[in-house]
Design a protein around this motif. Structure first.
Motif, mmCIF file in Angstrom:
data_model
loop_
_atom_site.group_PDB
_atom_site.id
_atom_site.type_symbol
_atom_site.label_atom_id
_atom_site.label_comp_id
_atom_site.label_asym_id
_atom_site.label_seq_id
_atom_site.Cartn_x
_atom_site.Cartn_y
_atom_site.Cartn_z
ATOM 1 N N GLY A 116 37.409 40.959 35.401
ATOM 2 C CA GLY A 116 37.164 42.090 36.086
ATOM 3 C C GLY A 116 38.064 42.937 36.713
ATOM 4 O O GLY A 116 39.125 43.234 35.477
ATOM 5 N N ASP A 117 38.390 43.370 37.680
ATOM 6 C CA ASP A 117 39.627 44.154 38.003
ATOM 7 C C ASP A 117 40.621 43.280 38.879
ATOM 8 O O ASP A 117 41.398 43.707 39.520
ATOM 9 C CB ASP A 117 39.167 45.168 39.178
ATOM 10 C CG ASP A 117 38.438 46.107 38.319
ATOM 11 O OD1 ASP A 117 38.490 46.502 37.182
ATOM 12 O OD2 ASP A 117 37.445 46.879 38.969
ATOM 13 N N GLU A 118 40.568 41.847 38.779
ATOM 14 C CA GLU A 118 41.403 40.993 39.571
ATOM 15 C C GLU A 118 42.207 40.043 38.782
ATOM 16 O O GLU A 118 41.674 39.365 37.707
ATOM 17 C CB GLU A 118 40.321 40.222 40.694
ATOM 18 C CG GLU A 118 41.187 39.045 41.391
ATOM 19 C CD GLU A 118 40.240 38.260 42.432
ATOM 20 O OE1 GLU A 118 40.609 37.594 43.369
ATOM 21 O OE2 GLU A 118 38.983 38.493 42.177
ATOM 22 N N ARG A 119 43.377 39.811 39.179
ATOM 23 C CA ARG A 119 44.085 38.609 38.446
ATOM 24 C C ARG A 119 44.026 37.311 39.092
ATOM 25 O O ARG A 119 43.798 37.480 40.283
ATOM 26 C CB ARG A 119 45.670 39.062 38.703
ATOM 27 C CG ARG A 119 46.083 40.316 38.002
ATOM 28 C CD ARG A 119 46.064 40.011 36.534
ATOM 29 N NE ARG A 119 47.328 39.403 35.951
ATOM 30 C CZ ARG A 119 47.422 38.910 34.577
ATOM 31 N NH1 ARG A 119 46.509 39.005 33.976
ATOM 32 N NH2 ARG A 119 48.484 38.212 34.572
ATOM 33 N N VAL A 120 43.468 36.228 38.325
ATOM 34 C CA VAL A 120 43.244 35.188 38.755
ATOM 35 C C VAL A 120 44.039 34.082 38.154
ATOM 36 O O VAL A 120 44.373 34.063 36.915
ATOM 37 C CB VAL A 120 41.574 35.141 38.318
ATOM 38 C CG1 VAL A 120 41.252 33.631 38.662
ATOM 39 C CG2 VAL A 120 40.714 35.858 39.115
ATOM 40 N N LEU A 121 44.295 32.998 38.835
ATOM 41 C CA LEU A 121 44.987 31.743 38.388
ATOM 42 C C LEU A 121 43.986 30.715 37.953
ATOM 43 O O LEU A 121 43.288 30.364 38.814
ATOM 44 C CB LEU A 121 46.011 31.241 39.466
ATOM 45 C CG LEU A 121 47.023 30.117 39.272
ATOM 46 C CD1 LEU A 121 47.658 30.524 38.188
ATOM 47 C CD2 LEU A 121 47.557 29.601 40.360
ATOM 48 N N GLY A 242 31.056 44.192 38.038
ATOM 49 C CA GLY A 242 30.068 44.779 38.950
ATOM 50 C C GLY A 242 29.440 43.572 39.907
ATOM 51 O O GLY A 242 29.040 43.937 41.138
ATOM 52 N N HIS A 243 29.998 42.469 39.760
ATOM 53 C CA HIS A 243 29.724 41.287 40.575
ATOM 54 C C HIS A 243 30.628 40.422 41.186
ATOM 55 O O HIS A 243 31.672 40.420 40.294
ATOM 56 C CB HIS A 243 28.352 40.294 39.845
ATOM 57 C CG HIS A 243 27.060 41.201 39.522
ATOM 58 N ND1 HIS A 243 26.211 41.477 40.417
ATOM 59 C CD2 HIS A 243 26.999 41.839 38.186
ATOM 60 C CE1 HIS A 243 25.341 42.163 39.677
ATOM 61 N NE2 HIS A 243 25.517 42.715 38.532
ATOM 62 N N ASP A 244 30.451 39.715 41.953
ATOM 63 C CA ASP A 244 31.590 38.798 42.582
ATOM 64 C C ASP A 244 31.415 37.390 41.649
ATOM 65 O O ASP A 244 30.335 37.259 41.105
ATOM 66 C CB ASP A 244 31.112 38.377 43.920
ATOM 67 C CG ASP A 244 32.431 37.609 44.802
ATOM 68 O OD1 ASP A 244 33.586 37.662 44.015
ATOM 69 O OD2 ASP A 244 32.237 36.982 45.805
ATOM 70 N N LEU A 245 32.283 36.761 41.697
ATOM 71 C CA LEU A 245 32.432 35.433 40.905
ATOM 72 C C LEU A 245 31.311 34.627 41.281
ATOM 73 O O LEU A 245 31.136 34.383 42.632
ATOM 74 C CB LEU A 245 33.806 34.873 41.021
ATOM 75 C CG LEU A 245 35.112 35.474 40.530
ATOM 76 C CD1 LEU A 245 36.160 34.578 40.856
ATOM 77 C CD2 LEU A 245 34.992 35.838 39.024
ATOM 78 N N ALA A 246 30.683 34.056 40.462
ATOM 79 C CA ALA A 246 29.417 33.218 40.860
ATOM 80 C C ALA A 246 29.554 31.840 40.351
ATOM 81 O O ALA A 246 29.661 31.541 39.171
ATOM 82 C CB ALA A 246 28.283 33.782 40.582
ATOM 83 N N LEU A 247 29.778 30.651 41.147
ATOM 84 C CA LEU A 247 29.778 29.090 40.790
ATOM 85 C C LEU A 247 28.367 28.956 40.752
ATOM 86 O O LEU A 247 27.465 29.098 41.633
ATOM 87 C CB LEU A 247 30.557 28.577 41.810
ATOM 88 C CG LEU A 247 30.699 27.189 41.371
ATOM 89 C CD1 LEU A 247 31.409 26.721 40.186
ATOM 90 C CD2 LEU A 247 31.515 26.508 42.805
#
Length: 254
Positions: A116-121, A242-247
Protein backbone atom coordinates in the motif's frame (compact mmCIF):
# COMPACT_ATOMS: atom_id res chain seq x y z
CA UNK A 1 -5.20 -5.73 -6.15
CA UNK A 2 -4.23 -7.48 -2.94
CA UNK A 3 -0.86 -8.76 -1.82
CA UNK A 4 -0.76 -12.02 0.15
CA UNK A 5 1.92 -13.23 2.56
CA UNK A 6 2.33 -16.74 3.95
CA UNK A 7 5.04 -18.82 5.61
CA UNK A 8 5.84 -22.10 7.33
CA UNK A 9 3.98 -24.57 5.14
CA UNK A 10 6.69 -27.19 5.75
CA UNK A 11 5.64 -29.06 2.62
CA UNK A 12 6.77 -32.67 2.56
CA UNK A 13 5.47 -35.99 1.21
CA UNK A 14 4.33 -37.11 4.66
CA UNK A 15 1.72 -34.34 4.84
CA UNK A 16 -0.22 -34.57 1.56
CA UNK A 17 -3.23 -32.76 3.00
CA UNK A 18 -1.17 -29.60 3.46
CA UNK A 19 0.11 -29.77 -0.11
CA UNK A 20 -3.40 -30.31 -1.48
CA UNK A 21 -4.73 -27.50 0.68
CA UNK A 22 -2.03 -25.14 -0.53
CA UNK A 23 -2.67 -25.96 -4.20
CA UNK A 24 -6.37 -25.36 -3.65
CA UNK A 25 -5.58 -22.08 -1.90
CA UNK A 26 -3.50 -21.03 -4.90
CA UNK A 27 -6.43 -21.69 -7.23
CA UNK A 28 -9.16 -20.20 -5.10
CA UNK A 29 -7.48 -17.46 -3.08
CA UNK A 30 -4.26 -16.34 -4.74
CA UNK A 31 -5.64 -16.00 -8.25
CA UNK A 32 -5.68 -12.33 -9.19
CA UNK A 33 -3.35 -11.26 -6.39
CA UNK A 34 -0.82 -8.61 -7.27
CA UNK A 35 1.90 -10.42 -5.34
CA UNK A 36 2.50 -13.47 -3.15
CA UNK A 37 5.33 -13.55 -0.59
CA UNK A 38 6.37 -16.88 0.97
CA UNK A 39 8.51 -16.06 4.00
CA UNK A 40 10.48 -19.23 4.57
CA UNK A 41 10.08 -22.87 5.57
CA UNK A 42 8.06 -23.46 2.43
CA UNK A 43 9.49 -26.98 2.46
CA UNK A 44 10.21 -29.08 5.51
CA UNK A 45 13.66 -29.78 4.10
CA UNK A 46 15.60 -28.88 0.96
CA UNK A 47 18.96 -30.44 0.10
CA UNK A 48 19.66 -28.49 -3.09
CA UNK A 49 17.95 -27.76 -6.38
CA UNK A 50 19.62 -30.73 -8.08
CA UNK A 51 17.20 -32.90 -6.12
CA UNK A 52 14.74 -32.03 -8.89
CA UNK A 53 16.82 -34.13 -11.30
CA UNK A 54 15.79 -37.27 -9.44
CA UNK A 55 12.13 -36.82 -10.25
CA UNK A 56 10.15 -39.93 -9.33
CA UNK A 57 13.42 -41.67 -8.37
CA UNK A 58 13.75 -39.50 -5.26
CA UNK A 59 13.36 -41.97 -2.38
CA UNK A 60 11.87 -39.27 -0.13
CA UNK A 61 9.22 -38.20 -2.64
CA UNK A 62 10.24 -34.55 -2.26
CA UNK A 63 11.30 -34.06 -5.90
CA UNK A 64 7.94 -34.89 -7.51
CA UNK A 65 6.13 -32.88 -4.84
CA UNK A 66 8.40 -29.89 -5.47
CA UNK A 67 7.95 -30.15 -9.23
CA UNK A 68 4.18 -30.17 -8.83
CA UNK A 69 4.29 -27.16 -6.51
CA UNK A 70 6.69 -25.28 -8.79
CA UNK A 71 4.39 -25.87 -11.77
CA UNK A 72 1.42 -24.52 -9.82
CA UNK A 73 3.36 -21.44 -8.75
CA UNK A 74 4.58 -20.85 -12.30
CA UNK A 75 1.01 -21.04 -13.59
CA UNK A 76 0.05 -18.35 -11.07
CA UNK A 77 3.06 -16.22 -12.03
CA UNK A 78 2.10 -16.51 -15.69
CA UNK A 79 -1.21 -14.80 -14.90
CA UNK A 80 0.65 -11.73 -13.66
CA UNK A 81 1.05 -12.38 -9.92
CA UNK A 82 4.54 -11.52 -8.68
CA UNK A 83 6.00 -14.34 -6.57
CA UNK A 84 8.72 -13.99 -3.94
CA UNK A 85 10.48 -16.64 -1.84
CA UNK A 86 12.53 -16.11 1.32
CA UNK A 87 14.70 -18.78 2.89
CA UNK A 88 13.71 -20.28 6.21
CA UNK A 89 15.68 -22.38 8.65
CA UNK A 90 14.41 -25.57 6.98
CA UNK A 91 14.83 -24.68 3.29
CA UNK A 92 17.92 -22.47 3.39
CA UNK A 93 19.36 -24.27 0.34
CA UNK A 94 16.53 -23.28 -1.99
CA UNK A 95 18.24 -21.89 -5.05
CA UNK A 96 17.78 -19.97 -8.25
CA UNK A 97 16.80 -23.05 -10.25
CA UNK A 98 13.74 -23.78 -8.14
CA UNK A 99 12.84 -20.10 -8.07
CA UNK A 100 13.10 -19.92 -11.85
CA UNK A 101 10.94 -23.01 -12.36
CA UNK A 102 8.37 -21.55 -9.96
CA UNK A 103 8.42 -18.14 -11.65
CA UNK A 104 9.56 -16.57 -8.38
CA UNK A 105 12.27 -14.23 -7.12
CA UNK A 106 14.45 -15.13 -4.12
CA UNK A 107 14.54 -12.44 -1.45
CA UNK A 108 17.22 -11.80 1.16
CA UNK A 109 16.30 -11.93 4.83
CA UNK A 110 15.46 -9.23 5.85
CA UNK A 111 13.78 -7.36 2.98
CA UNK A 112 11.97 -4.04 2.87
CA UNK A 113 8.86 -3.83 0.68
CA UNK A 114 6.03 -1.37 0.13
CA UNK A 115 2.54 -2.63 0.95
CA UNK A 116 0.00 0.00 0.00
CA UNK A 117 1.51 3.28 1.14
CA UNK A 118 3.65 1.76 3.90
CA UNK A 119 7.20 0.46 3.97
CA UNK A 120 7.26 -2.88 5.77
CA UNK A 121 10.05 -5.16 6.99
CA UNK A 122 9.81 -8.84 6.02
CA UNK A 123 11.80 -11.57 7.78
CA UNK A 124 11.59 -15.30 8.29
CA UNK A 125 11.93 -14.61 12.01
CA UNK A 126 14.52 -17.09 13.25
CA UNK A 127 17.25 -14.45 13.37
CA UNK A 128 15.23 -12.69 16.09
CA UNK A 129 15.27 -15.69 18.46
CA UNK A 130 18.52 -14.55 20.03
CA UNK A 131 17.86 -15.95 23.51
CA UNK A 132 18.29 -19.41 22.01
CA UNK A 133 22.07 -19.18 21.86
CA UNK A 134 22.56 -22.77 20.73
CA UNK A 135 20.22 -22.27 17.79
CA UNK A 136 21.84 -18.97 16.81
CA UNK A 137 25.24 -20.67 16.63
CA UNK A 138 23.71 -23.47 14.57
CA UNK A 139 21.99 -20.93 12.31
CA UNK A 140 25.29 -19.16 11.66
CA UNK A 141 26.73 -22.45 10.43
CA UNK A 142 23.74 -23.20 8.19
CA UNK A 143 23.92 -19.77 6.56
CA UNK A 144 27.69 -19.84 6.00
CA UNK A 145 28.35 -19.88 2.22
CA UNK A 146 31.42 -22.11 2.56
CA UNK A 147 29.52 -24.66 4.63
CA UNK A 148 26.65 -24.63 2.15
CA UNK A 149 29.06 -25.15 -0.75
CA UNK A 150 30.54 -28.17 1.02
CA UNK A 151 27.08 -29.63 1.60
CA UNK A 152 25.98 -29.09 -2.00
CA UNK A 153 29.13 -30.88 -3.19
CA UNK A 154 28.14 -34.03 -1.32
CA UNK A 155 26.35 -36.88 -3.15
CA UNK A 156 22.58 -36.61 -2.92
CA UNK A 157 22.16 -39.74 -0.72
CA UNK A 158 24.56 -38.26 1.84
CA UNK A 159 22.67 -34.97 1.80
CA UNK A 160 19.37 -36.77 2.31
CA UNK A 161 20.80 -38.52 5.35
CA UNK A 162 22.23 -35.25 6.67
CA UNK A 163 18.83 -33.58 6.29
CA UNK A 164 17.23 -36.40 8.26
CA UNK A 165 19.82 -36.03 11.01
CA UNK A 166 19.37 -32.26 11.18
CA UNK A 167 15.59 -32.58 11.52
CA UNK A 168 16.03 -35.17 14.24
CA UNK A 169 18.55 -32.98 16.03
CA UNK A 170 16.23 -29.98 15.82
CA UNK A 171 13.28 -31.92 17.23
CA UNK A 172 15.29 -33.27 20.15
CA UNK A 173 16.79 -29.86 20.95
CA UNK A 174 13.46 -28.04 20.85
CA UNK A 175 11.78 -30.59 23.11
CA UNK A 176 14.18 -29.62 25.89
CA UNK A 177 13.83 -25.84 25.55
CA UNK A 178 11.51 -23.49 27.38
CA UNK A 179 8.78 -22.07 25.13
CA UNK A 180 9.83 -18.45 25.63
CA UNK A 181 13.41 -19.24 24.57
CA UNK A 182 12.14 -20.21 21.10
CA UNK A 183 10.19 -16.97 20.63
CA UNK A 184 11.62 -13.72 19.29
CA UNK A 185 13.48 -11.32 21.55
CA UNK A 186 11.50 -8.10 21.89
CA UNK A 187 14.58 -5.90 22.05
CA UNK A 188 15.84 -7.32 18.77
CA UNK A 189 12.47 -6.69 17.13
CA UNK A 190 12.68 -3.05 18.15
CA UNK A 191 16.27 -2.84 16.95
CA UNK A 192 15.37 -4.29 13.55
CA UNK A 193 12.49 -1.86 13.09
CA UNK A 194 14.65 1.07 14.17
CA UNK A 195 17.56 0.14 11.89
CA UNK A 196 15.27 -0.14 8.86
CA UNK A 197 13.27 2.98 9.68
CA UNK A 198 9.84 1.28 9.68
CA UNK A 199 7.10 0.54 12.19
CA UNK A 200 5.71 -2.73 10.81
CA UNK A 201 7.38 -6.16 10.82
CA UNK A 202 5.95 -9.32 9.27
CA UNK A 203 7.56 -12.70 9.97
CA UNK A 204 6.89 -16.38 10.54
CA UNK A 205 9.03 -19.14 12.09
CA UNK A 206 7.61 -19.20 15.63
CA UNK A 207 4.26 -20.81 14.68
CA UNK A 208 2.53 -18.33 16.99
CA UNK A 209 0.17 -16.32 14.76
CA UNK A 210 -0.73 -12.98 16.32
CA UNK A 211 -0.56 -9.22 15.97
CA UNK A 212 1.62 -7.53 18.58
CA UNK A 213 1.54 -3.81 19.35
CA UNK A 214 4.78 -2.22 20.47
CA UNK A 215 6.60 1.08 20.54
CA UNK A 216 9.75 2.16 18.74
CA UNK A 217 11.29 5.47 19.81
CA UNK A 218 7.92 6.81 20.88
CA UNK A 219 6.12 5.65 17.73
CA UNK A 220 3.41 3.00 17.64
CA UNK A 221 4.58 -0.13 15.82
CA UNK A 222 3.25 -3.59 15.00
CA UNK A 223 4.58 -7.10 14.57
CA UNK A 224 2.52 -9.53 12.50
CA UNK A 225 3.35 -13.20 13.04
CA UNK A 226 2.25 -15.61 10.32
CA UNK A 227 1.05 -19.04 11.39
CA UNK A 228 2.19 -22.48 10.25
CA UNK A 229 -0.02 -24.58 7.97
CA UNK A 230 -1.68 -27.79 9.09
CA UNK A 231 -4.10 -30.21 7.38
CA UNK A 232 -7.24 -28.17 6.72
CA UNK A 233 -5.84 -24.93 8.15
CA UNK A 234 -3.64 -22.19 6.73
CA UNK A 235 -2.67 -18.63 7.62
CA UNK A 236 -2.40 -15.61 5.37
CA UNK A 237 -1.83 -11.91 5.73
CA UNK A 238 -3.59 -9.72 3.19
CA UNK A 239 -2.57 -6.21 2.22
CA UNK A 240 -5.38 -4.68 0.16
CA UNK A 241 -5.67 -1.09 -1.07
CA UNK A 242 -7.72 1.04 1.30
CA UNK A 243 -7.66 -1.58 4.08
CA UNK A 244 -5.46 -2.30 7.05
CA UNK A 245 -3.24 -5.38 7.05
CA UNK A 246 -5.38 -8.41 7.92
CA UNK A 247 -4.03 -11.63 9.43
CA UNK A 248 -6.44 -14.51 8.82
CA UNK A 249 -6.80 -18.20 9.52
CA UNK A 250 -8.13 -19.84 6.37
CA UNK A 251 -9.92 -23.14 5.84
CA UNK A 252 -8.18 -25.37 3.32
CA UNK A 253 -10.98 -27.94 2.95
CA UNK A 254 -14.77 -28.04 2.94
Amino acid sequence: MATLLISDLHLHPGAPAVTEGFLRWLDERAQGADALYILGDFFEAWIGDDLLDLGAADPTGTAPLAQRVASALKALADTGTHLYLMHGNRDFLLGERFAREAGATLLPDPTLVTLGDERVLLMHGDSLCTRDEAYMAFRAQLRDPDWQAQILAMPIPERLELARQLRERSGEANSNKAEDIMDVTQEDVVTALREHGVTTLIHGHTHRPAVHDLEVDGKAARRFVLGDWQPGIGWELEAAPGHDLALRRVALSD
